[in-house]
Design an enzyme around this catalytic site. Structure first.
Site, PDB file in Angstrom:
ATOM      1  N   HIS A 243      39.984  40.411  43.461  1.00 54.80           N
ATOM      2  CA  HIS A 243      40.912  41.462  43.031  1.00 54.80           C
ATOM      3  C   HIS A 243      40.481  42.875  43.453  1.00 54.80           C
ATOM      4  O   HIS A 243      41.194  43.576  44.175  1.00 54.80           O
ATOM      5  CB  HIS A 243      41.026  41.479  41.504  1.00 54.80           C
ATOM      6  CG  HIS A 243      41.392  40.180  40.872  1.00 54.80           C
ATOM      7  ND1 HIS A 243      42.679  39.716  40.813  1.00 54.80           N
ATOM      8  CD2 HIS A 243      40.634  39.247  40.238  1.00 54.80           C
ATOM      9  CE1 HIS A 243      42.709  38.566  40.162  1.00 54.80           C
ATOM     10  NE2 HIS A 243      41.480  38.259  39.810  1.00 54.80           N
TER      11      HIS A 243
HETATM   12  C1  BDR Z   1      40.707  42.060  36.817  1.00 54.19           C
HETATM   13  O1  BDR Z   1      40.060  41.608  35.640  1.00 54.19           O
HETATM   14  C2  BDR Z   1      38.692  41.427  35.874  1.00 54.19           C
HETATM   15  O2  BDR Z   1      38.280  40.206  35.373  1.00 54.19           O
HETATM   16  C3  BDR Z   1      38.472  41.575  37.360  1.00 54.19           C
HETATM   17  O3  BDR Z   1      37.241  42.222  37.607  1.00 54.19           O
HETATM   18  C4  BDR Z   1      39.642  42.418  37.821  1.00 54.19           C
HETATM   19  O4  BDR Z   1      39.352  43.801  37.741  1.00 54.19           O
HETATM   20  C5  BDR Z   1      41.687  41.002  37.286  1.00 54.19           C
HETATM   21  O5  BDR Z   1      42.638  40.741  36.310  1.00 54.19           O
END
Ligand code: BDR
Ligand code: CA
Length: 313
Positions: A243
């Protein structure tokens, strides 16, 4: 062109870690003024420590790392050890960092930096819950108009949610903070799950990291191996979404992403849809646009960029 000055606000997290590495590996395009930690994936005591581990791994122990808010504005902290492990960076064994944590509070650093730098020259890159940014905006409203842009990972429209059926983790953890940020008037670029779920770590892509033969390559492959287990099972996909590096990739190569200027509001009332990013993708309201909400990405180009840059560390 002079590199773009950024503050990375983060809750590492393996994907946050890769984002920090990508930024520190790209000094021609990006100058990291500071890394501000926030509570999110794991509590603040771990996110600030993990941020320092990552800066040391990148060979940049002079990077300034600050600890910020340890809880959301109005709620109890929700964490994500089920994805990232107990430390937030589970996977390989890692030594404690030796580089210092700055004494200043992250919120004060954000305020001071925005006041000190010329208006419109500092970009904020939130990779976790938006608590630090919102608290800074509330405490020092004069800084809001000085922000060049906010490029953040959070929210979803077509993909809807990952922590609840309706909400993405970063927005869900501190919806009140998200509401402040999305209502601030600062130009915002959003990397929602709609995009980041395309940044999938396939076997070949992870092997490319491992084959670098460097500490960074080995570590990134090991982190990915760890958090993949959760997403593969959940989504039945070939790999897991990286992400947060999408935010940094956008700063370096914006042409990898495409989206729409639309209105995005944050749900803070409903129990069922708390933290939902109500994105007017189809422009069915007359609410004015407050964000560039991304909808698609060139995943192959993204992983090429990542491999190229991480190999430089
Ligand atoms: C986001 O949530 C976290 O677990 C990850 O680092 C990312 O920023 C994805 O939903
Ligand atoms: Ca994150």
């Amino acid at each position: 062109m002079a590199p773009r000055k950024i503050i990375i606000d983060t809750d590492p997290g393996q994907d946050d870690a890769v984002a920090i590495l990508l930024a520190l590996a790209s000094p021609e395009e990006i100058e990291v003024l500071g890394v501000t930690a926030v509570a999110g994936n794991v509590p603040l005591s771990l996110t600030q420590k993990n941020a320092r581990i990552v800066c040391e791994l990148a060979g940049k122990p002079d990077t300034k790392v600050f600890a910020g808010c340890d809880a959301p504005i109005a709620r109890k902290l929700v964490t994500a050890e089920h994805v990232h492990g107990k430390t937030g960076l589970d996977g390989p064994q890692m030594a404690d960092p030796t580089m210092p944590l700055q004494e200043q509070h992250a919120v004060d650093f954000i305020i001071e930096t925005l006041r000190a730098e010329p208006a419109g020259t500092v970009t904020l890159c939130p990779l976790g819950p938006l608590t630090n940014i919102a608290v800074a905006f509330e405490r020092a409203p004069d800084i809001v108009e000085k922000v060049q842009e906010i490029v953040l990972m959070g929210g979803a429209y077509f993909e809807v949610g990952n922590i609840t059926p309706a909400a993405e983790f970063n927005i869900y953890v501190d919806p009140e903070a998200a509401k402040i940020v999305f209502g601030s008037g600062v130009p915002i670029v959003v990397m929602p799950l709609d995009v980041t779920h395309k940044a999938l770590t396939t076997r070949d892509r992870v092997d490319a990291f491992r084959d670098m033969g460097s500490d960074v390559g080995t570590m990134v492959a090991a982190w990915t191996d760890f958090f993949e287990r959760f997403d593969k099972e959940k989504y039945g996909s070939e790999g897991a979404p990286l992400h947060d590096p999408c935010v940094i990739a956008y700063l370096i190569k914006p042409e990898l992403f495409s989206g729409r200027h639309i209105n995005v509001e944050i749900e803070t009332q409903s129990e069922l849809t708390l933290g939902m990013t109500v994105a007017d993708w189809w422009r069915v309201t007359d609410r004015s646009a407050n964000a560039l909400f991304m909808g698609d990405m060139d995943a192959a180009g993204f992983f090429e960029l990542l491999a190229d840059r991480l190999a430089r560390l």
